[in-house]
Design a protein around this motif. Structure first.
Motif, PDB file in Angstrom:
ATOM      1  N   ARG A   1       0.831  -1.206   0.000  1.00  0.00           N
ATOM      2  CA  ARG A   1       0.000   0.000   0.000  1.00  0.00           C
ATOM      3  C   ARG A   1       0.867   1.257   0.000  1.00  0.00           C
ATOM      4  O   ARG A   1       0.545   2.248  -0.665  1.00  0.00           O
ATOM      5  N   ALA A   2       1.972   1.202   0.738  1.00  0.00           N
ATOM      6  CA  ALA A   2       2.888   2.342   0.737  1.00  0.00           C
ATOM      7  C   ALA A   2       3.489   2.536  -0.655  1.00  0.00           C
ATOM      8  O   ALA A   2       3.549   3.667  -1.171  1.00  0.00           O
ATOM      9  N   ALA A   3       3.919   1.438  -1.278  1.00  0.00           N
ATOM     10  CA  ALA A   3       4.555   1.528  -2.592  1.00  0.00           C
ATOM     11  C   ALA A   3       3.591   2.047  -3.655  1.00  0.00           C
ATOM     12  O   ALA A   3       4.017   2.635  -4.652  1.00  0.00           O
ATOM     13  N   ALA A   4       2.284   1.842  -3.449  1.00  0.00           N
ATOM     14  CA  ALA A   4       1.289   2.336  -4.404  1.00  0.00           C
ATOM     15  C   ALA A   4       1.128   3.857  -4.307  1.00  0.00           C
ATOM     16  O   ALA A   4       0.640   4.485  -5.246  1.00  0.00           O
ATOM     17  N   GLU A   5       1.560   4.439  -3.183  1.00  0.00           N
ATOM     18  CA  GLU A   5       1.373   5.874  -2.958  1.00  0.00           C
ATOM     19  C   GLU A   5       2.654   6.693  -3.106  1.00  0.00           C
ATOM     20  O   GLU A   5       2.596   7.904  -3.304  1.00  0.00           O
ATOM     21  N   ILE A   6       3.811   6.032  -2.962  1.00  0.00           N
ATOM     22  CA  ILE A   6       5.080   6.754  -2.827  1.00  0.00           C
ATOM     23  C   ILE A   6       6.088   6.188  -3.814  1.00  0.00           C
ATOM     24  O   ILE A   6       6.153   4.971  -4.028  1.00  0.00           O
ATOM     25  N   ASP A   7       6.916   7.058  -4.401  1.00  0.00           N
ATOM     26  CA  ASP A   7       7.901   6.609  -5.388  1.00  0.00           C
ATOM     27  C   ASP A   7       8.882   5.596  -4.800  1.00  0.00           C
ATOM     28  O   ASP A   7       9.201   4.589  -5.432  1.00  0.00           O
ATOM     29  N   ILE A   8       9.401   5.889  -3.603  1.00  0.00           N
ATOM     30  CA  ILE A   8      10.401   5.021  -2.977  1.00  0.00           C
ATOM     31  C   ILE A   8      10.000   4.774  -1.523  1.00  0.00           C
ATOM     32  O   ILE A   8       9.723   5.716  -0.775  1.00  0.00           O
ATOM     33  N   VAL A   9       9.968   3.508  -1.112  1.00  0.00           N
ATOM     34  CA  VAL A   9       9.707   3.131   0.277  1.00  0.00           C
ATOM     35  C   VAL A   9      10.939   2.393   0.795  1.00  0.00           C
ATOM     36  O   VAL A   9      11.422   1.448   0.159  1.00  0.00           O
ATOM     37  N   ALA A  10      11.443   2.827   1.952  1.00  0.00           N
ATOM     38  CA  ALA A  10      12.582   2.173   2.594  1.00  0.00           C
ATOM     39  C   ALA A  10      12.152   1.824   4.011  1.00  0.00           C
ATOM     40  O   ALA A  10      12.032   2.702   4.865  1.00  0.00           O
ATOM     41  N   CYS A  11      11.891   0.539   4.245  1.00  0.00           N
ATOM     42  CA  CYS A  11      11.328   0.101   5.522  1.00  0.00           C
ATOM     43  C   CYS A  11      12.284  -0.879   6.198  1.00  0.00           C
ATOM     44  O   CYS A  11      12.608  -1.931   5.633  1.00  0.00           O
ATOM     45  N   THR A  12      12.713  -0.546   7.405  1.00  0.00           N
ATOM     46  CA  THR A  12      13.610  -1.412   8.152  1.00  0.00           C
ATOM     47  C   THR A  12      12.811  -2.422   8.974  1.00  0.00           C
ATOM     48  O   THR A  12      11.666  -2.168   9.356  1.00  0.00           O
ATOM     49  N   ASP A  13      13.452  -3.555   9.255  1.00  0.00           N
ATOM     50  CA  ASP A  13      12.775  -4.638   9.984  1.00  0.00           C
ATOM     51  C   ASP A  13      13.753  -5.312  10.941  1.00  0.00           C
ATOM     52  O   ASP A  13      13.922  -6.534  10.927  1.00  0.00           O
ATOM     53  N   SER A  14      14.409  -4.486  11.758  1.00  0.00           N
ATOM     54  CA  SER A  14      15.336  -4.956  12.798  1.00  0.00           C
ATOM     55  C   SER A  14      16.339  -5.950  12.235  1.00  0.00           C
ATOM     56  O   SER A  14      16.976  -5.678  11.220  1.00  0.00           O
ATOM     57  N   GLU A  15      16.462  -7.125  12.901  1.00  0.00           N
ATOM     58  CA  GLU A  15      17.478  -8.098  12.485  1.00  0.00           C
ATOM     59  C   GLU A  15      17.162  -8.737  11.141  1.00  0.00           C
ATOM     60  O   GLU A  15      17.988  -9.477  10.584  1.00  0.00           O
ATOM     61  N   ASN A  16      15.978  -8.452  10.597  1.00  0.00           N
ATOM     62  CA  ASN A  16      15.610  -8.984   9.281  1.00  0.00           C
ATOM     63  C   ASN A  16      16.024  -8.066   8.139  1.00  0.00           C
ATOM     64  O   ASN A  16      15.666  -8.325   6.989  1.00  0.00           O
ATOM     65  N   GLY A  17      16.737  -6.990   8.452  1.00  0.00           N
ATOM     66  CA  GLY A  17      17.248  -6.129   7.395  1.00  0.00           C
ATOM     67  C   GLY A  17      16.254  -5.053   6.993  1.00  0.00           C
ATOM     68  O   GLY A  17      15.591  -4.449   7.827  1.00  0.00           O
ATOM     69  N   ALA A  18      16.151  -4.818   5.687  1.00  0.00           N
ATOM     70  CA  ALA A  18      15.305  -3.728   5.194  1.00  0.00           C
ATOM     71  C   ALA A  18      14.679  -4.113   3.862  1.00  0.00           C
ATOM     72  O   ALA A  18      15.205  -4.959   3.121  1.00  0.00           O
ATOM     73  N   HIS A  19      13.550  -3.463   3.580  1.00  0.00           N
ATOM     74  CA  HIS A  19      12.838  -3.660   2.320  1.00  0.00           C
ATOM     75  C   HIS A  19      12.801  -2.339   1.569  1.00  0.00           C
ATOM     76  O   HIS A  19      12.400  -1.316   2.127  1.00  0.00           O
ATOM     77  N   ILE A  20      13.216  -2.380   0.314  1.00  0.00           N
ATOM     78  CA  ILE A  20      13.200  -1.198  -0.545  1.00  0.00           C
ATOM     79  C   ILE A  20      12.247  -1.483  -1.693  1.00  0.00           C
ATOM     80  O   ILE A  20      12.380  -2.493  -2.391  1.00  0.00           O
ATOM     81  N   LEU A  21      11.275  -0.585  -1.888  1.00  0.00           N
ATOM     82  CA  LEU A  21      10.291  -0.758  -2.953  1.00  0.00           C
ATOM     83  C   LEU A  21      10.249   0.491  -3.816  1.00  0.00           C
ATOM     84  O   LEU A  21      10.165   1.612  -3.299  1.00  0.00           O
ATOM     85  N   ALA A  22      10.303   0.292  -5.139  1.00  0.00           N
ATOM     86  CA  ALA A  22      10.229   1.408  -6.082  1.00  0.00           C
ATOM     87  C   ALA A  22       9.994   0.862  -7.480  1.00  0.00           C
ATOM     88  O   ALA A  22      10.513  -0.203  -7.840  1.00  0.00           O
ATOM     89  N   GLU A  23       9.205   1.586  -8.262  1.00  0.00           N
ATOM     90  CA  GLU A  23       8.979   1.269  -9.673  1.00  0.00           C
ATOM     91  C   GLU A  23       8.589  -0.192  -9.883  1.00  0.00           C
ATOM     92  O   GLU A  23       9.064  -0.848 -10.816  1.00  0.00           O
ATOM     93  N   GLY A  24       7.736  -0.701  -8.994  1.00  0.00           N
ATOM     94  CA  GLY A  24       7.263  -2.070  -9.126  1.00  0.00           C
ATOM     95  C   GLY A  24       8.243  -3.132  -8.691  1.00  0.00           C
ATOM     96  O   GLY A  24       7.952  -4.333  -8.801  1.00  0.00           O
ATOM     97  N   GLN A  25       9.403  -2.738  -8.194  1.00  0.00           N
ATOM     98  CA  GLN A  25      10.410  -3.692  -7.740  1.00  0.00           C
ATOM     99  C   GLN A  25      10.497  -3.686  -6.215  1.00  0.00           C
ATOM    100  O   GLN A  25      10.161  -2.703  -5.549  1.00  0.00           O
ATOM    101  N   HIS A  26      10.959  -4.811  -5.673  1.00  0.00           N
ATOM    102  CA  HIS A  26      11.063  -4.979  -4.226  1.00  0.00           C
ATOM    103  C   HIS A  26      12.388  -5.687  -3.924  1.00  0.00           C
ATOM    104  O   HIS A  26      12.616  -6.801  -4.346  1.00  0.00           O
ATOM    105  N   TRP A  27      13.266  -4.982  -3.202  1.00  0.00           N
ATOM    106  CA  TRP A  27      14.542  -5.560  -2.802  1.00  0.00           C
ATOM    107  C   TRP A  27      14.534  -5.800  -1.294  1.00  0.00           C
ATOM    108  O   TRP A  27      14.147  -4.912  -0.524  1.00  0.00           O
TER     109      TRP A  27
END
Length: 331
Positions: A236-262
């Protein structure tokens, strides 16, 4: 044309008072673990008298981010209110010493209230519970926003905690307008799930209309989108925002942009103090972004910087972040 600043940050100018505490101390003093609670001056004085030995270190979420970018060599400026008092002088000195431009006019010495401070209690598991007296920083106003400075930034970085100030929304609107008019971009950090609860509608409106890059952690983004489904919140965040950078503690981070998810893994680290992990993740990410690195690499830089900050007490880097990036093959 090269702009004067890579990033200009706006936030609560605070001095952190860091002390170790047991879980029992939190319970005995009515402190909810792992979040930020706003307190008044009397509570700040009382709590300070109860904690054990403490360190005073300049902090404030966006200020930590700006200090990190400056340490990496980025061109930065910061906007946040302190008082013309001892803690205010400490804050200004520490930020300028990192290389950041800081010219916000301090509140006069006879102003009611004091420079804000955050009493950070660190439990043995490294979790931090923050008790924040905003003091004069709560009263940042549109008059403190220099439109030329905002226009001179590639990115502005807005701290979610600032939404608690009475004129904060107007100050942010002025900064956003000046930045956007000069083709600058807007980043926002949600700061805290309880901050999101207090201002969800205002956050959502800003996100939809103005934000190009959102920083959050798992708890904050779940709160923002009022769901228990992490994947749904990210989508839902990625549908509203060009770039989302969300951290998840010891699980690292999720980066979403332009339909891609790293998904970027965390750097294994012994957690001493989690204070500032998100702030330095944002610092490294923004530094990478303004220096031409791809989004996945920006995320990896963020995880390296976060691992450095949680390895010691305090939310300002002690190691050379550039050297750490080299060690990890990122530069």
């Amino acid at each position: 044309m090269t702009k004067p600043y890579h990033v200009v940050g706006i936030g609560n100018a605070l001095v952190d008072i860091l002390a170790h505490a047991e879980d029992a101390f939190l319970a005995d003093n009515g402190i909810e673990k792992g979040i930020m609670q706003l307190i008044d001056m009397q509570r700040a004085v009382d709590l300070y008298g109860r904690v054990g030995p403490a360190q005073e270190i300049s902090g404030g979420s966006a200020a930590n981010t700006i200090a990190g970018i400056a340490q990496l060599g980025g061109r930065t400026a910061y906007v946040g209110k302190v008082k013309d008092d001892q803690l205010g002088a400490i804050f200004a000195h520490d930020l300028r010493a990192q290389g950041a431009h800081y010219t916000t006019r301090p509140a006069p010495g006879d102003t009611e209230g004091e420079t804000g401070r955050c009493i950070v209690l660190v439990t043995p598991d490294g979790e931090r519970s923050m008790n924040t007296y905003l003091g004069v920083t709560e009263h940042l106003t549109p008059a403190d926003i220099d439109e030329r400075q905002m226009a001179g930034a590639e990115w502005i970085y807005l701290e979610g905690y600032r939404f608690d100030g009475p004129e904060s929304h107007e100050a942010f609107a002025k900064a956003i307008g000046a930045a956007k008019s000069a083709r600058g971009r807007v980043s926002l950090t949600l700061s805290d799930p309880f901050c999101v609860e207090r201002h969800r509608d205002a956050f959502r409106r800003m996100i939809r209309e103005d934000v190009d890059l959102l920083f959050a952690n798992r708890a904050e983004i779940l709160s923002m989108y009022e769901t228990d489904d992490f994947s749904e919140a990210l989508s839902r965040a990625a549908a509203e925002i060009d770039i989302v950078a969300c951290t998840d503690s010891e699980n690292g981070a999720h980066i979403l942009a332009e339909g891609q998810h790293w998904h970027v893994p965390a750097v294994p680290t012994q957690v001493v103090d989690a204070t500032g992990a998100g702030d330095l993740f944002a610092a490294a990410f923004l530094w990478g972004l303004t220096h031409g690195h791809d989004l996945e690499r920006c995320g990896r830089m963020g995880c390296v910087a976060a691992s450095e900050i949680i390895s010691h007490i305090g939310a300002r880097p002690e190691a050379d972040l550039s050297a750490l990036f080299r060690q990890h093959g990122l530069v």
